[in-house]
Design a protein around this motif. Structure first.
Motif, PDB file in Angstrom:
ATOM      1  N   GLU A 140     -14.571  28.916  20.381  1.00 20.61           N
ATOM      2  CA  GLU A 140     -13.764  27.866  19.742  1.00 20.61           C
ATOM      3  C   GLU A 140     -12.568  28.505  19.058  1.00 20.61           C
ATOM      4  OE1 GLU A 140     -16.255  25.410  17.086  1.00 20.61           O
ATOM      5  OE2 GLU A 140     -17.933  26.465  18.045  1.00 20.61           O
ATOM      6  N   ALA A 141     -11.468  27.795  19.030  1.00 19.76           N
ATOM      7  CA  ALA A 141     -10.287  28.295  18.334  1.00 19.76           C
ATOM      8  C   ALA A 141      -9.927  27.359  17.191  1.00 19.76           C
ATOM      9  CB  ALA A 141      -9.114  28.427  19.289  1.00 19.76           C
ATOM     10  N   MET A 142      -9.352  27.929  16.154  1.00 21.67           N
ATOM     11  CA  MET A 142      -8.998  27.167  14.956  1.00 21.67           C
ATOM     12  C   MET A 142      -7.689  27.751  14.442  1.00 21.67           C
ATOM     13  SD  MET A 142     -11.240  27.238  11.427  1.00 21.67           S
ATOM     14  CE  MET A 142     -12.738  26.480  12.049  1.00 21.67           C
ATOM     15  N   ASP A 143      -6.786  26.908  13.968  1.00 20.73           N
ATOM     16  CA  ASP A 143      -5.569  27.493  13.402  1.00 20.73           C
ATOM     17  C   ASP A 143      -5.496  27.243  11.905  1.00 20.73           C
ATOM     18  OD1 ASP A 143      -4.960  24.823  13.488  1.00 20.73           O
ATOM     19  OD2 ASP A 143      -2.872  25.134  14.048  1.00 20.73           O
ATOM     20  N   MET A 144      -4.733  28.067  11.221  1.00 19.63           N
ATOM     21  CA  MET A 144      -4.794  28.113   9.761  1.00 19.63           C
ATOM     22  C   MET A 144      -3.390  28.338   9.193  1.00 19.63           C
ATOM     23  SD  MET A 144      -7.317  27.940   7.609  1.00 19.63           S
ATOM     24  CE  MET A 144      -8.810  28.367   8.514  1.00 19.63           C
TER      25      MET A 144
ATOM     26  N   ALA B 172      -1.269  29.064  12.203  1.00 25.43           N
ATOM     27  CA  ALA B 172      -0.713  27.804  12.691  1.00 25.43           C
ATOM     28  C   ALA B 172       0.678  28.009  13.292  1.00 25.43           C
ATOM     29  CB  ALA B 172      -0.649  26.788  11.548  1.00 25.43           C
ATOM     30  N   SER B 173       1.360  29.074  12.852  1.00 22.04           N
ATOM     31  CA  SER B 173       2.719  29.302  13.350  1.00 22.04           C
ATOM     32  C   SER B 173       2.737  30.118  14.636  1.00 22.04           C
ATOM     33  CB  SER B 173       3.538  30.024  12.273  1.00 22.04           C
ATOM     34  OG  SER B 173       2.912  31.247  11.939  1.00 22.04           O
ATOM     35  N   CYS B 174       1.586  30.546  15.116  1.00 18.90           N
ATOM     36  CA  CYS B 174       1.534  31.315  16.368  1.00 18.90           C
ATOM     37  C   CYS B 174       0.250  30.971  17.113  1.00 18.90           C
ATOM     38  CB  CYS B 174       1.611  32.814  16.065  1.00 18.90           C
ATOM     39  SG  CYS B 174       1.859  33.838  17.532  1.00 18.90           S
ATOM     40  N   PRO B 175       0.139  29.694  17.540  1.00 21.22           N
ATOM     41  CA  PRO B 175      -1.146  29.154  17.985  1.00 21.22           C
ATOM     42  C   PRO B 175      -1.355  29.240  19.496  1.00 21.22           C
ATOM     43  CG  PRO B 175       0.433  27.376  17.678  1.00 21.22           C
ATOM     44  CD  PRO B 175       1.188  28.664  17.495  1.00 21.22           C
ATOM     45  N   LYS B 176      -1.473  30.461  20.020  1.00 21.97           N
ATOM     46  CA  LYS B 176      -1.602  30.596  21.477  1.00 21.97           C
ATOM     47  C   LYS B 176      -2.895  29.985  21.998  1.00 21.97           C
ATOM     48  CE  LYS B 176      -2.164  34.378  19.713  1.00 21.97           C
ATOM     49  NZ  LYS B 176      -1.872  35.666  19.171  1.00 21.97           N
ATOM     50  N   LEU B 177      -3.971  30.019  21.160  1.00 15.30           N
ATOM     51  CA  LEU B 177      -5.258  29.527  21.649  1.00 15.30           C
ATOM     52  C   LEU B 177      -5.369  28.015  21.556  1.00 15.30           C
ATOM     53  CD1 LEU B 177      -7.639  32.184  19.991  1.00 15.30           C
ATOM     54  CD2 LEU B 177      -6.558  32.266  22.246  1.00 15.30           C
ATOM     55  N   THR B 178      -4.851  27.462  20.452  1.00 15.44           N
ATOM     56  CA  THR B 178      -4.997  26.009  20.270  1.00 15.44           C
ATOM     57  C   THR B 178      -3.859  25.216  20.919  1.00 15.44           C
ATOM     58  OG1 THR B 178      -3.928  26.222  18.106  1.00 15.44           O
ATOM     59  CG2 THR B 178      -6.334  26.183  18.118  1.00 15.44           C
ATOM     60  N   LYS B 179      -2.679  25.846  21.049  1.00 13.54           N
ATOM     61  CA  LYS B 179      -1.553  25.087  21.617  1.00 13.54           C
ATOM     62  C   LYS B 179      -0.871  25.786  22.794  1.00 13.54           C
ATOM     63  CE  LYS B 179      -0.690  22.430  17.449  1.00 13.54           C
ATOM     64  NZ  LYS B 179      -1.530  23.239  16.506  1.00 13.54           N
TER      65      LYS B 179
ATOM     66  N   LYS C 253     -27.781  30.278  21.519  1.00  9.85           N
ATOM     67  CA  LYS C 253     -26.713  29.421  20.989  1.00  9.85           C
ATOM     68  C   LYS C 253     -26.116  30.018  19.723  1.00  9.85           C
ATOM     69  CE  LYS C 253     -27.706  24.993  23.058  1.00  9.85           C
ATOM     70  NZ  LYS C 253     -27.416  25.703  24.335  1.00  9.85           N
ATOM     71  N   THR C 254     -24.883  30.411  19.819  1.00 11.31           N
ATOM     72  CA  THR C 254     -24.155  30.965  18.678  1.00 11.31           C
ATOM     73  C   THR C 254     -22.730  30.433  18.788  1.00 11.31           C
ATOM     74  OG1 THR C 254     -25.469  32.992  18.879  1.00 11.31           O
ATOM     75  CG2 THR C 254     -23.485  33.112  17.505  1.00 11.31           C
ATOM     76  N   ARG C 255     -22.138  30.104  17.647  1.00 12.36           N
ATOM     77  CA  ARG C 255     -20.723  29.679  17.691  1.00 12.36           C
ATOM     78  C   ARG C 255     -19.834  30.901  17.486  1.00 12.36           C
ATOM     79  NH1 ARG C 255     -19.667  24.462  13.936  1.00 12.36           N
ATOM     80  NH2 ARG C 255     -17.573  24.688  14.822  1.00 12.36           N
ATOM     81  N   TYR C 256     -18.806  31.020  18.287  1.00  8.58           N
ATOM     82  CA  TYR C 256     -17.831  32.107  18.175  1.00  8.58           C
ATOM     83  C   TYR C 256     -16.481  31.466  17.863  1.00  8.58           C
ATOM     84  CZ  TYR C 256     -21.658  34.262  20.715  1.00  8.58           C
ATOM     85  OH  TYR C 256     -22.906  34.681  21.103  1.00  8.58           O
ATOM     86  N   ILE C 257     -15.942  31.770  16.698  1.00 10.89           N
ATOM     87  CA  ILE C 257     -14.741  31.071  16.235  1.00 10.89           C
ATOM     88  C   ILE C 257     -13.584  32.052  16.054  1.00 10.89           C
ATOM     89  CG2 ILE C 257     -13.779  29.608  14.410  1.00 10.89           C
ATOM     90  CD1 ILE C 257     -16.691  28.690  13.820  1.00 10.89           C
ATOM     91  N   ALA C 258     -12.525  31.830  16.805  1.00 13.72           N
ATOM     92  CA  ALA C 258     -11.317  32.664  16.707  1.00 13.72           C
ATOM     93  C   ALA C 258     -10.286  31.919  15.862  1.00 13.72           C
ATOM     94  CB  ALA C 258     -10.753  32.946  18.097  1.00 13.72           C
ATOM     95  N   VAL C 259      -9.723  32.608  14.871  1.00 13.04           N
ATOM     96  CA  VAL C 259      -8.830  31.932  13.924  1.00 13.04           C
ATOM     97  C   VAL C 259      -7.419  32.508  14.035  1.00 13.04           C
ATOM     98  CG1 VAL C 259      -8.581  31.158  11.540  1.00 13.04           C
ATOM     99  CG2 VAL C 259     -10.837  31.867  12.385  1.00 13.04           C
ATOM    100  N   GLU C 260      -6.481  31.655  14.348  1.00  9.46           N
ATOM    101  CA  GLU C 260      -5.106  32.113  14.552  1.00  9.46           C
ATOM    102  C   GLU C 260      -4.183  31.427  13.553  1.00  9.46           C
ATOM    103  OE1 GLU C 260      -4.205  30.993  18.542  1.00  9.46           O
ATOM    104  OE2 GLU C 260      -4.178  28.852  18.102  1.00  9.46           O
TER     105      GLU C 260
ATOM    106  N   GLU D 164      -4.200  39.248   7.678  1.00  4.50           N
ATOM    107  CA  GLU D 164      -4.825  38.945   8.972  1.00  4.50           C
ATOM    108  C   GLU D 164      -6.281  38.542   8.753  1.00  4.50           C
ATOM    109  OE1 GLU D 164      -3.035  41.648   8.355  1.00  4.50           O
ATOM    110  OE2 GLU D 164      -1.401  41.722   9.813  1.00  4.50           O
ATOM    111  N   SER D 165      -7.012  39.400   8.032  1.00  2.00           N
ATOM    112  CA  SER D 165      -8.428  39.127   7.756  1.00  2.00           C
ATOM    113  C   SER D 165      -8.596  37.825   6.983  1.00  2.00           C
ATOM    114  CB  SER D 165      -9.041  40.263   6.936  1.00  2.00           C
ATOM    115  OG  SER D 165      -8.634  41.523   7.397  1.00  2.00           O
ATOM    116  N   GLY D 166      -7.591  37.490   6.186  1.00  2.00           N
ATOM    117  CA  GLY D 166      -7.635  36.264   5.397  1.00  2.00           C
ATOM    118  C   GLY D 166      -7.848  35.024   6.251  1.00  2.00           C
ATOM    119  N   HIS D 167      -7.388  35.066   7.495  1.00  2.00           N
ATOM    120  CA  HIS D 167      -7.611  33.926   8.386  1.00  2.00           C
ATOM    121  C   HIS D 167      -9.102  33.717   8.645  1.00  2.00           C
ATOM    122  CE1 HIS D 167      -3.320  34.531   8.970  1.00  2.00           C
ATOM    123  NE2 HIS D 167      -3.257  33.361   9.574  1.00  2.00           N
ATOM    124  N   ALA D 168      -9.826  34.813   8.844  1.00  2.00           N
ATOM    125  CA  ALA D 168     -11.277  34.705   9.061  1.00  2.00           C
ATOM    126  C   ALA D 168     -11.974  34.244   7.791  1.00  2.00           C
ATOM    127  CB  ALA D 168     -11.840  36.049   9.512  1.00  2.00           C
TER     128      ALA D 168
END
Lengths: 439, 439
Positions: free
Chosen positions: A358-362, A296-303, A287-294, A385-389
């Motif tokens: 999991e996806a998260m937008d920022m 908010a203005s280009c949210p292909k994963l969340t929206k 069990k590990t969480r994998y979080i992709a951060v995109e 880009e890295s700032g999102h992570a």
């Protein structure tokens, strides 16, 4: 004294990439031909990509792929990259979480992109290719490809998104220093570019237009192959060197990550750090969480929606089964140029569909708040880009503080922000805004 | 596989700096008071510098100085820096020479300057200082001091040479990101600045004017100390961490340098890499060449005179016995801003006088030819300052080729050129010129 950074010796650096496709229960769905709609095979990609990368793209059986000796030699120019315990950030946040980051910004070109550029340039050279071409936005991938091409004696032609070409001359100069020809896209040098510019004069360019031009150049030029820095499965494969190293380095640190966090454009760095750890989830149910951060203005994963879509504006690329905002989507002009892409790679898309990621937008301002805090605490000025992570990691670390949990968080620092100081200047002077999701 | 990069583990990093003054037969001559002309002691520097640095400045007896634990901890954020075998450059030159470089560009702020900034900020904090001030040209030292000040909770005020402040906003933004106040010099905020600007309106600034302003601020502000990034002996002391690490790393590589090459502004990086090796020359007569490389347009070592001179424009600093072009000398506006200084540190000056060090001057275009060759061969875009050492190394490597000698050359890569792309752009577009020695 507590240890801050963990390195591998050169003989500890992994000699094989990890191909997650072999371990996926639900394999990625087939690519389809852009015109006929028929399912594609490796051979169908040969007119565009070099043959070895085309084969890797469709390899769903071999979990491990040997890294060629020459590529391994070039990896030693900057690898292993350090795994860093972010004591400074932990103290700034006063969190019980243990924060680690993999510092890919130490690569000669300043980002993780070189991991795949070296491989692609090597295979092209091996197959007798003389010219390579690609697209680039902010320029991290273009810089990596330019340098790799120079190393292997290939001529490189890079189509750079026009607005970046004009606004970010430093990256363009870096590509030129490495000997590449750089053309702002859309240009009048390709049919795709002409079509776009006659239909929409003053088009500012996008990754979609630049991909169309580069693919067209490869298709119409003998001995010229197209390369790209994200989205495709063979790029994700090459990037797994990040996570494979990180896994060994986390062992040196005596820990294992509870959560792995990475920014998300097309998926190259996310795949690179996450997939090697994810094999324990796929194989052993770890069990590990994998979080992709995109953004908010280009949210292909969340929206976005899971669909068959093109990778480029003109519809030259294969149709890919992926989360997408539609290939005509024009992202707002955020500073994280590397995340301004409408779609996600097919492997990641399938894994999201299957619930592994999991996806998260920022928003942009939270990203730069995080970048500034990180720079002051760890001394490294991160790429936007890295700032999102980083922003997502900070959120998680503060949740740990609230709950008193000492989780182990690992994020990927994809690149530094030394050539993004214009963005920082805007932020520091209070002129930065959160950009909305375009219609 | 042949080894490319050599690292020390954190517990192998040296715990003491090397003070070459203890081993010099002819000690550096005394500093003299700028007004009275009387010989100075450590106490006389207390109004300007923190006490510990003042004492280190005059320490001619202790060969080894303990590095404080907190400074060692902060060193682990980026040290050891890699020692790199420049296989790529060797192949490009087809030389039998073995070329190594110490890569100080991997520091968070992109140069070796942090090695002393951390020490100076630490000692200030220990002594209850709240504010620090300094000057900077291109901005490498200012960036280092700003970051170190932020780490230790000090407020930093940086006077930046006006022409650099305007032409190189990226470095200014980096200092601001680390929380420093940056003022273009000459400014109307100090008496020195006012005097200069009323006598010479539109003065573009120099390190000399900026030092005057920073020293004045320190002298007239309670709890505020002046810091600087070169010239002084305590700065050279802190920089010996470079050479001490390199010595251990060269042992790992199984070699010992025949020649040590470094660029030369005030002497900080040259001292840092050369002095630890030079102790074997001073103590045991080991024959090694030490080559300091300066710009042809600012040739204090090759064309200056040994004299007592001020370190700044206004004559606020002690009179120092050094090779100098005169403290009113205004160097041409070459891109290597860090080498535009009229004088050399007192230790280096004495060692040159005593014949231990060779000096060489280099034109700007040869420097950028070398930078470009190096970038393409090794992937690292060097700072123009470092380019002087690279150009000299290339000359020596080609001489080795001519004579069939496989000498071991070691140079110091002081910093990267990611924020100097404007200079590269000028070079690539054919608009760079060699700047003459001003009258």
């Amino acid at each position: 004294m507590r240890q801050k950074r963990f390195f591998l010796t050169e003989d500890q650096i992994p000699t094989r990439w990890y191909n997650i496709q072999a371990d996926m229960r639900n394999k990625p769905m087939a690519l389809k031909h852009p015109v006929t709609g028929k399912e594609m095979t490796a051979e169908d990609l040969f007119p565009i990509f070099c043959e070895e990368c085309s084969r890797q793209e469709f390899n769903q059986t071999d979990a491990w792929i040997e890294i060629p000796a020459k590529v391994r030699e070039m990896y030693t120019y900057y690898r292993s990259t350090p795994l860093v315990r972010a004591y400074g950030l932990e103290e700034a946040l006063d969190t019980p979480a243990h924060i680690y980051f993999k510092n890919e910004s130490v690569s000669p070109v300043g980002s993780h992109k070189l991991n795949s550029a070296l491989a692609q340039a090597y295979y092209c050279k091996q197959e007798g290719v003389t010219n390579v071409t690609t697209e680039t936005g902010a320029g991290q991938w273009g810089t990596a490809l330019s340098y790799a091409a120079k190393l292997f004696g290939l001529e490189a032609a890079v189509y750079q998104v026009k607005i970046s070409y004009e606004q970010k001359p430093y990256r363009r100069n870096m590509m030129q220093l490495f000997g590449a020809q750089v053309t702002p896209s859309p240009s009048m040098s390709t049919r795709a570019g002409k079509d776009i510019l006659t239909a929409m004069p003053n088009h500012q360019g996008s990754l979609g237009t630049a991909i169309s031009e580069a693919v067209e150049l490869a298709r119409t030029t003998p001995n010229c192959k197209y390369t790209l820095g994200s989205v495709m499965s063979h790029v994700s494969l090459h990037q797994t060197i990040i996570g494979l190293e990180a896994e060994l380095q986390m062992q040196m640190a005596g820990e294992y990550p509870d959560e792995i966090i990475a920014c998300f454009g097309g998926g190259s760095n996310f795949s690179g750090i996450a997939f090697p750890f994810m094999r324990h989830t796929l194989r052993d149910g770890r069990k590990t969480r994998y979080i992709a951060v995109e953004p908010a203005s280009c949210p292909k994963l969340t929206k976005g929606k899971f669909m068959y879509d093109y990778g480029d504006e003109a519809g030259y690329t294969p149709l890919m089964p992926m989360y997408s905002l539609g290939h005509k989507f024009r992202p707002a002009n955020i500073h994280a140029g590397g995340l301004r892409y409408h779609g996600a790679g097919v492997i990641v898309s399938q894994l999201i569909k299957d619930g592994y990621i999991e996806a998260m937008d920022m928003d942009q301002i939270e990203v730069f708040d995080a970048c500034t805090l990180f720079a002051r605490a760890e001394g490294i000025i991160p790429a936007p880009e890295s700032g999102h992570a980083i922003a997502a990691t900070i959120r998680r670390a503060l949740e740990c503080k609230e709950k008193g949990e000492s989780k182990v968080l690992l994020f990927n620092l994809t690149g530094h922000g030394m050539v993004d100081m214009v963005a920082y200047n805007q932020y520091l002077s209070g002129n930065m805004i959160n950009l909305p999701l375009p219609e």
